[in-house]
Design a protein around this motif. Structure first.
Motif, PDB file in Angstrom:
ATOM      1  N   ALA A 149       0.946  -1.285  -0.003  1.00 50.15           N
ATOM      2  CA  ALA A 149      -0.200  -0.439   0.107  1.00 50.15           C
ATOM      3  C   ALA A 149       0.727   1.225  -0.011  1.00 50.15           C
ATOM      4  CB  ALA A 149      -1.216   0.190   0.999  1.00 50.15           C
ATOM      5  N   GLY A 150       0.241   2.518  -0.578  1.00 49.14           N
ATOM      6  CA  GLY A 150       0.932   3.160  -1.326  1.00 49.14           C
ATOM      7  C   GLY A 150       2.631   2.967  -1.957  1.00 49.14           C
ATOM      8  N   GLY A 151       2.571   2.209  -2.314  1.00 44.39           N
ATOM      9  CA  GLY A 151       4.739   1.625  -2.816  1.00 44.39           C
ATOM     10  C   GLY A 151       4.067   1.995  -3.908  1.00 44.39           C
ATOM     11  N   ASP A 152       4.992   2.418  -5.542  1.00 45.56           N
ATOM     12  CA  ASP A 152       5.242   1.968  -6.834  1.00 45.56           C
ATOM     13  C   ASP A 152       5.290   1.461  -7.162  1.00 45.56           C
ATOM     14  OD1 ASP A 152       7.179   2.686  -5.826  1.00 45.56           O
ATOM     15  OD2 ASP A 152       7.152   5.225  -7.518  1.00 45.56           O
ATOM     16  N   GLY A 153       5.517  -0.007  -7.034  1.00 43.62           N
ATOM     17  CA  GLY A 153       6.742  -1.254  -7.498  1.00 43.62           C
ATOM     18  C   GLY A 153       5.463  -1.542  -8.818  1.00 43.62           C
ATOM     19  N   PRO A 154       6.310  -2.253  -9.786  1.00 39.85           N
ATOM     20  CA  PRO A 154       5.006  -3.549 -10.769  1.00 39.85           C
ATOM     21  C   PRO A 154       4.443  -4.381 -10.188  1.00 39.85           C
ATOM     22  CG  PRO A 154       7.820  -3.021 -10.440  1.00 39.85           C
ATOM     23  CD  PRO A 154       7.567  -3.103  -9.384  1.00 39.85           C
ATOM     24  N   VAL A 155       3.966  -4.826 -11.047  1.00 43.56           N
ATOM     25  CA  VAL A 155       2.689  -6.115 -10.410  1.00 43.56           C
ATOM     26  C   VAL A 155       3.972  -7.252 -11.062  1.00 43.56           C
ATOM     27  CG1 VAL A 155       0.772  -7.292 -11.034  1.00 43.56           C
ATOM     28  CG2 VAL A 155      -0.020  -4.880 -11.204  1.00 43.56           C
ATOM     29  N   GLU A 156       3.689  -8.207 -10.052  1.00 38.73           N
ATOM     30  CA  GLU A 156       4.425  -9.212 -10.109  1.00 38.73           C
ATOM     31  C   GLU A 156       3.698 -10.521 -10.363  1.00 38.73           C
ATOM     32  OE1 GLU A 156       7.530 -12.006  -6.784  1.00 38.73           O
ATOM     33  OE2 GLU A 156       6.759  -9.996  -6.717  1.00 38.73           O
ATOM     34  N   VAL A 157       4.527 -11.059 -11.022  1.00 40.57           N
ATOM     35  CA  VAL A 157       3.465 -13.094 -11.466  1.00 40.57           C
ATOM     36  C   VAL A 157       4.464 -13.419 -10.597  1.00 40.57           C
ATOM     37  CG1 VAL A 157       3.455 -13.986 -13.399  1.00 40.57           C
ATOM     38  CG2 VAL A 157       3.648 -11.504 -14.015  1.00 40.57           C
ATOM     39  N   LEU A 158       3.089 -14.397  -9.832  1.00 37.36           N
ATOM     40  CA  LEU A 158       3.633 -15.406  -9.199  1.00 37.36           C
ATOM     41  C   LEU A 158       2.859 -16.853  -9.617  1.00 37.36           C
ATOM     42  CD1 LEU A 158       2.727 -13.884  -5.615  1.00 37.36           C
ATOM     43  CD2 LEU A 158       5.238 -13.412  -6.989  1.00 37.36           C
ATOM     44  N   ALA A 159       3.545 -17.865  -9.455  1.00 44.63           N
ATOM     45  CA  ALA A 159       2.295 -18.524 -10.120  1.00 44.63           C
ATOM     46  C   ALA A 159       1.262 -18.891  -9.247  1.00 44.63           C
ATOM     47  CB  ALA A 159       3.554 -19.652  -9.832  1.00 44.63           C
ATOM     48  N   ASP A 160       0.446 -20.131  -9.938  1.00 52.26           N
ATOM     49  CA  ASP A 160      -0.942 -20.400  -8.980  1.00 52.26           C
ATOM     50  C   ASP A 160      -0.995 -22.112  -9.052  1.00 52.26           C
ATOM     51  OD1 ASP A 160      -3.349 -21.142  -8.130  1.00 52.26           O
ATOM     52  OD2 ASP A 160      -4.438 -19.972  -9.180  1.00 52.26           O
ATOM     53  N   THR A 161      -0.497 -22.787  -8.768  1.00 51.54           N
ATOM     54  CA  THR A 161      -0.121 -24.301  -8.029  1.00 51.54           C
ATOM     55  C   THR A 161      -1.114 -24.766  -8.587  1.00 51.54           C
ATOM     56  OG1 THR A 161       0.072 -24.452  -6.136  1.00 51.54           O
ATOM     57  CG2 THR A 161       2.353 -23.927  -7.289  1.00 51.54           C
ATOM     58  N   THR A 162      -2.273 -24.513  -7.855  1.00 50.46           N
ATOM     59  CA  THR A 162      -3.702 -24.566  -7.848  1.00 50.46           C
ATOM     60  C   THR A 162      -4.839 -24.664  -9.391  1.00 50.46           C
ATOM     61  OG1 THR A 162      -4.749 -22.805  -6.995  1.00 50.46           O
ATOM     62  CG2 THR A 162      -3.772 -23.550  -5.739  1.00 50.46           C
ATOM     63  N   PHE A 163      -3.849 -24.320  -9.986  1.00 55.31           N
ATOM     64  CA  PHE A 163      -5.073 -24.026 -10.792  1.00 55.31           C
ATOM     65  C   PHE A 163      -4.738 -25.742 -12.250  1.00 55.31           C
ATOM     66  CE2 PHE A 163      -6.248 -23.015 -15.409  1.00 55.31           C
ATOM     67  CZ  PHE A 163      -7.631 -22.761 -15.423  1.00 55.31           C
ATOM     68  N   PRO A 164      -5.310 -26.586 -12.619  1.00 50.93           N
ATOM     69  CA  PRO A 164      -5.652 -27.733 -12.800  1.00 50.93           C
ATOM     70  C   PRO A 164      -4.587 -27.137 -13.899  1.00 50.93           C
ATOM     71  CG  PRO A 164      -8.037 -27.220 -12.229  1.00 50.93           C
ATOM     72  CD  PRO A 164      -7.157 -25.915 -11.742  1.00 50.93           C
ATOM     73  N   VAL A 165      -5.281 -26.319 -14.827  1.00 49.20           N
ATOM     74  CA  VAL A 165      -4.550 -26.808 -16.282  1.00 49.20           C
ATOM     75  C   VAL A 165      -3.333 -26.304 -16.411  1.00 49.20           C
ATOM     76  CG1 VAL A 165      -4.695 -25.206 -18.954  1.00 49.20           C
ATOM     77  CG2 VAL A 165      -6.752 -26.197 -17.111  1.00 49.20           C
ATOM     78  N   ASN A 166      -2.335 -25.343 -16.057  1.00 51.24           N
ATOM     79  CA  ASN A 166      -1.183 -25.301 -15.928  1.00 51.24           C
ATOM     80  C   ASN A 166      -0.200 -26.358 -14.857  1.00 51.24           C
ATOM     81  OD1 ASN A 166      -2.315 -23.135 -14.932  1.00 51.24           O
ATOM     82  ND2 ASN A 166      -0.252 -22.124 -15.114  1.00 51.24           N
ATOM     83  N   GLN A 167      -1.000 -26.185 -14.134  1.00 52.93           N
ATOM     84  CA  GLN A 167      -0.194 -26.397 -12.295  1.00 52.93           C
ATOM     85  C   GLN A 167       1.077 -25.798 -12.226  1.00 52.93           C
ATOM     86  OE1 GLN A 167      -0.652 -30.963 -12.179  1.00 52.93           O
ATOM     87  NE2 GLN A 167      -1.570 -31.094 -14.006  1.00 52.93           N
ATOM     88  N   GLY A 168       1.114 -24.332 -12.313  1.00 54.38           N
ATOM     89  CA  GLY A 168       2.328 -23.937 -12.064  1.00 54.38           C
ATOM     90  C   GLY A 168       3.354 -23.356 -12.721  1.00 54.38           C
ATOM     91  N   ARG A 169       3.042 -24.279 -14.226  1.00 52.25           N
ATOM     92  CA  ARG A 169       4.015 -23.976 -14.762  1.00 52.25           C
ATOM     93  C   ARG A 169       3.205 -22.635 -15.800  1.00 52.25           C
ATOM     94  NH1 ARG A 169       6.466 -29.271 -17.698  1.00 52.25           N
ATOM     95  NH2 ARG A 169       6.335 -30.492 -15.973  1.00 52.25           N
ATOM     96  N   MET A 170       4.183 -21.815 -16.620  1.00 50.46           N
ATOM     97  CA  MET A 170       4.230 -21.243 -17.295  1.00 50.46           C
ATOM     98  C   MET A 170       4.916 -21.063 -17.787  1.00 50.46           C
ATOM     99  SD  MET A 170       2.602 -17.952 -15.813  1.00 50.46           S
ATOM    100  CE  MET A 170       3.131 -17.469 -14.465  1.00 50.46           C
ATOM    101  N   CYS A 171       4.986 -20.658 -19.281  1.00 50.98           N
ATOM    102  CA  CYS A 171       6.179 -20.183 -20.249  1.00 50.98           C
ATOM    103  C   CYS A 171       5.863 -18.793 -20.400  1.00 50.98           C
ATOM    104  CB  CYS A 171       5.617 -20.509 -22.271  1.00 50.98           C
ATOM    105  SG  CYS A 171       4.527 -18.930 -22.299  1.00 50.98           S
ATOM    106  N   VAL A 172       7.509 -17.928 -20.898  1.00 51.12           N
ATOM    107  CA  VAL A 172       8.116 -17.021 -20.825  1.00 51.12           C
ATOM    108  C   VAL A 172       7.693 -16.176 -21.431  1.00 51.12           C
ATOM    109  CG1 VAL A 172       9.709 -17.309 -22.840  1.00 51.12           C
ATOM    110  CG2 VAL A 172      10.304 -15.624 -21.714  1.00 51.12           C
ATOM    111  N   LYS A 173       6.034 -15.955 -22.134  1.00 47.29           N
ATOM    112  CA  LYS A 173       4.917 -15.145 -22.287  1.00 47.29           C
ATOM    113  C   LYS A 173       4.831 -14.175 -20.844  1.00 47.29           C
ATOM    114  CE  LYS A 173       3.899 -16.897 -25.676  1.00 47.29           C
ATOM    115  NZ  LYS A 173       4.460 -17.859 -25.721  1.00 47.29           N
TER     116      LYS A 173
END
Length: 836
Positions: A149-173
């Motif tokens: 709160a109050g910060g101006d840093g960028p949004v960070e992408v984190l894994a979601d290991t609970t979603f059944p399709v990719n199970q935490g994996r993502m490509c570089v995009k």
């Protein structure tokens, strides 16, 4: 109080590719790695994680071994060998806790990590927002972490290991996607072209008033169909639905289509006529892991959707067979058990030949054919001429390999998944039909871990074609030519069925009509870079200059927006709520994780504001995406793609719901066709098809096949991914792949500049000589425009059923560019990939 600071951990000289070093930061050990790659210390190759192995409890990860699996780079612990993803920290082996990932950067010759200290350092960080990747149709789950709160840093992408399709994996995009949100080239105010031809900032009211006035003038002067709307498979379901309603109600035009015509239309047409309904995968992705034989036909998921490869790897680990059909030895073909490299454009002959081979080998399931299909006798009558020898003469595939594939498909479970290779042809619908004929004849469709499916490309390519932005469809896959379907939708919209226009022109035909009598005079484009993505791109792109009005809704000034009269800046994926439908027909929740820049509006707000100015405020009085979705649900009730039982509340509580879902108690239907097909009699249709050559086979003047495809790092026209430094640095330019034998005949060597000329244009590419492609074929990616536009070469020949352009086959010649001419005529893209 929370303190965030960059802490020096080592010098770049201390790093060795593929090996880790340990450092102490605020009393915690950090393991730092430089991934293998080109020389130097590229910051994009640095990774930092906790050195603490949560399995063994020891600070040992810096001594682990670097490896990769698909698109995941990991470190394997030296203690118990568990692997940890260096991008997300998750454990790839077993249900073990993840390790912390530390942001890392290079400052001069110093390597630094971002340390966060203070007893309450987590108190001011909001909970991560679960949402989905903006790119391909896997729609990988991810979590977006905003700054404190109050910060101006960028949004960070984190894994979601609970979603059944990719199970935490993502490509570089996916890992890089947040870089688009605060990008300095984001459009932040409407742009209007002035009397001197320059795009100048304007207020929203002035821009919208201008657009409404000129759209109305075009319709009054030339008729409503002179106003065209061009949509996108990247739009949410809500926006796709609203765009279709806007065209037919606010504008009263039949002239609407979308870029999914370039992607999914042949597979959709083939499935609709065979099964009575089209859903890219009529079974869940998890079925891939359980099949005995997987044929990937003209698909390269190792590059285009890497997280899918975990299912392929599981299938192979269980003893399954992977077969790839592709003129190139792609990254997917490199791990196949069998790779067929047919002559480009001969997929239909190969598919028909496989069915004849199945008949000769006695592996047709006649009991299934009799019980569940119609039309076998008509199909069987066309097969006899396709002997293995004729198949080899036409396609180049040896009889032995043909028999191996058919024998593998005769296993108890088997499936064929197609990509754009066989589909993006002027006979794509017939090719898909032939492959469906094969799987129906062998009794595979509707059975677990078996059948035919299509790997949808765009993020919402599935939902985007279901809900009314396609020229011949209304929401829910209703037909615009069917009286009952028109009446059902008209009742929801509060209009007379007779007021709805009929089917319009397909995408290419609409663009070709510009400047012609009775053609489109004004065009609104939402989320599509038609100037780069279209076949014969320079000609169709030049047509845009003949419009009386071009309006573009987008986030960046891509090649299409750069030639517009009005550009309206709209939100991106992480700034909006809505739903998407992935390639399995799984409806998902997209959630806003950050606020858009000041001056940017949501597409829904823009369309409603325009509709009000055009005299329809009451029918476009939507205050939120959820309100639009609720109307979409009503418009699809009872339709083939029935969403009426899906609500935002359910999607918030569940990991997506597969359509059809006709009521709130229905669980959704992950697997279709188990008991019947969507035709009135419940039977699938076997349809005879006749082989024909491509629209433009090679000849003496243009003796080489040209085909196109994707790079792992980029997406579609590259308007977004080429603006991301990590992706742009990894793939800074398109390369022309050609075989050593062809390179020698053409007089070019690796790294040279070559000119590729078709009957439409000439394009220059840097050369990549590789044995991984047929000696009669060259390949280039289509992510670039301007002087590097692969689609400037492609032919606009259309499939007679789907109206799909023939992107995958045309004839070219290749010649070296003399050294003195290497700079001539080259237009280099800027950092964001714009050609202006």
């Amino acid at each position: 109080m929370t303190t965030r600071r960059w802490v020096r951990v080592c010098s770049t000289r201390e790093l060795q590719p593929g090996r880790g070093v340990a450092a102490l930061v605020d009393g915690q050990q950090v393991a730092l790695f430089l991934l293998p790659g080109p020389g130097g210390t590229d910051a994009s190759r640095l990774r930092a994680i906790d050195n603490h192995d949560p399995v063994s409890g020891a600070n040992v990860l810096a001594r682990g071994l670097i490896g990769s699996a698909g698109d995941v780079t990991y470190v394997a612990s030296p203690m118990h060998k568990q692997r940890f993803d260096l991008a997300s920290g998750r454990c790839l082996d077993g249900d073990h806790p993840p390790v912390r990932v530390w942001p890392v950067r290079v400052w001069g010759s110093t390597v630094e990590v971002l340390a966060v200290s203070g007893d309450d350092r987590g108190d001011h960080r909001p909970a991560p927002t679960p949402t989905h990747c903006p790119f391909c149709a896997l729609q990988c789950g991810m979590r977006l972490q905003k700054a404190p709160a109050g910060g101006d840093g960028p949004v960070e992408v984190l894994a979601d290991t609970t979603f059944p399709v990719n199970q935490g994996r993502m490509c570089v995009k996916g890992w890089s996607a947040a870089g688009m949100l605060a990008h300095p080239e984001r459009l932040r105010a409407p742009l209007v072209r002035d009397a001197h031809g320059r795009l100048q900032e304007a207020s929203w009211d002035d821009a919208l008033d201008l657009v409404a006035r000129r759209l109305r003038a075009a319709a009054e002067t030339h008729g409503p169909d002179a106003v065209g709307v061009f949509g996108s498979g990247a739009l949410t379901n809500e926006k796709a639905y609203l765009l279709g309603k806007f065209a037919r109600v606010a504008l009263g035009t039949a002239s609407i289509d979308y870029n999914g015509r370039y992607c999914m239309s042949s597979a959709a047409a083939g499935q609709n006529r065979a099964f009575g309904v089209d859903r890219g995968l009529p079974f869940p992705l998890s079925d891939i892991a359980g099949t005995s034989t997987l044929v990937l036909w003209g698909a390269n998921p190792a590059d285009t959707m890497p997280p899918l490869m975990q299912y392929v790897e599981a299938m192979q680990a269980a003893g399954g067979t992977l077969i790839v059909v592709d003129p190139r030895r792609s990254a997917t073909a490199a791990v196949a058990d069998l790779h067929l490299q047919p002559v480009p454009g001969t997929d239909l002959a190969l598919a028909v030949g496989m069915l004849e081979c199945a008949r000769r080998l006695g592996v047709v399931d006649h009991a299934y054919v009799e019980a569940r299909t119609a039309g076998w006798n008509d199909v069987e009558a066309t097969l006899g001429e396709w002997t293995p020898e004729r198949v080899e003469e036409t396609t180049g595939v040896a009889p032995g390999d043909l028999r191996r594939v058919v024998a593998a498909l005769a296993a108890p479970t088997a499936m064929i998944l197609t990509g754009r290779g066989p589909e993006q042809q002027a006979k794509g619908t017939d090719t898909v039909t032939a492959l469906i004929n094969l799987m129906l004849a062998m009794g595979k469709v509707g059975r677990p871990n078996s059948g035919y499916g299509c790997l949808t490309g765009q993020g919402n390519g599935q939902g985007g074609r279901e809900h009314g932005q396609k020229a011949d469809q209304l929401p829910g896959y209703r037909s615009i030519s069917d009286d009952a379907d028109r009446a059902a939708v008209a009742a929801v919209w509060g209009v007379e069925p007779s007021s709805l226009p009929g089917p319009g022109r397909s995408a290419v035909e609409m663009l070709e009509s510009i400047g012609q009598p009775g053609g489109v005079r004004a065009l609104l484009v939402a989320g599509s870079n038609v100037a780069v993505a279209s076949p014969d791109a320079r000609r169709l792109g030049a047509n845009l200059a003949d419009l009386d009005l071009l309006v573009v809704l987008d986030s960046f000034l891509d090649q299409t927006a750069a030639s517009a009269d009005v550009v309206l800046p709209v939100t991106q994926w992480a700034e909006e709520d809505g739903t998407m439908t992935n390639l399995e027909g799984r409806v998902l929740r997209r959630r806003a994780a950050s606020d858009p820049p000041a001056g940017v509006r949501n597409d829904i707000d823009v369309l409603c504001a325009l509709a009000a100015r055009l005299g329809h405020p009451e029918r476009f009085a939507f205050a939120s995406a959820e309100e639009v979705f609720d109307e979409l649900r009503a418009a699809t009730r009872g339709a083939r793609a029935d969403y009426s039982g899906i609500t935002y509340a359910r999607l918030d509580a569940e990991a997506g719901i597969h359509w059809p879902c006709p009521d709130g108690d229905h669980p959704g239907q992950p697997r279709l066709f188990a008991s019947g097909f969507a035709h009135p009699d419940g039977r699938a249709r076997l349809l005879p098809v006749v082989y024909r050559r491509s629209a433009e086979p090679p000849d003496d003047d243009f003796p080489v096949y040209f085909t196109t495809g994707r790079y792992r790092e980029h997406y579609n026209s590259g308007a977004q991914t080429r603006r991301l430094p990590r992706l742009a640095a990894s793939r800074p330019e398109p390369r022309l792949q050609l075989h050593p034998a062809l390179a020698e005949r053409c007089g070019v060597a690796d790294g040279d500049l070559a000119e590729v000329r078709s009957r439409r244009a000439a394009v220059r590419f840097a050369v990549q000589v590789t044995p991984d492609i047929r000696p009669d074929t060259v390949f280039a990616p289509f992510h670039w425009g301007g002087e590097q536009a692969a689609n400037a070469l492609t032919v606009a020949a259309l499939d007679p059923v789907s109206r799909m352009p023939e992107f995958k086959v045309c004839a070219v010649r290749v010649a070296p560019v003399p050294p003195a001419a290497t700079g001539a005529g080259q237009t280099a893209p800027d950092g964001g990939g714009r050609i202006l």
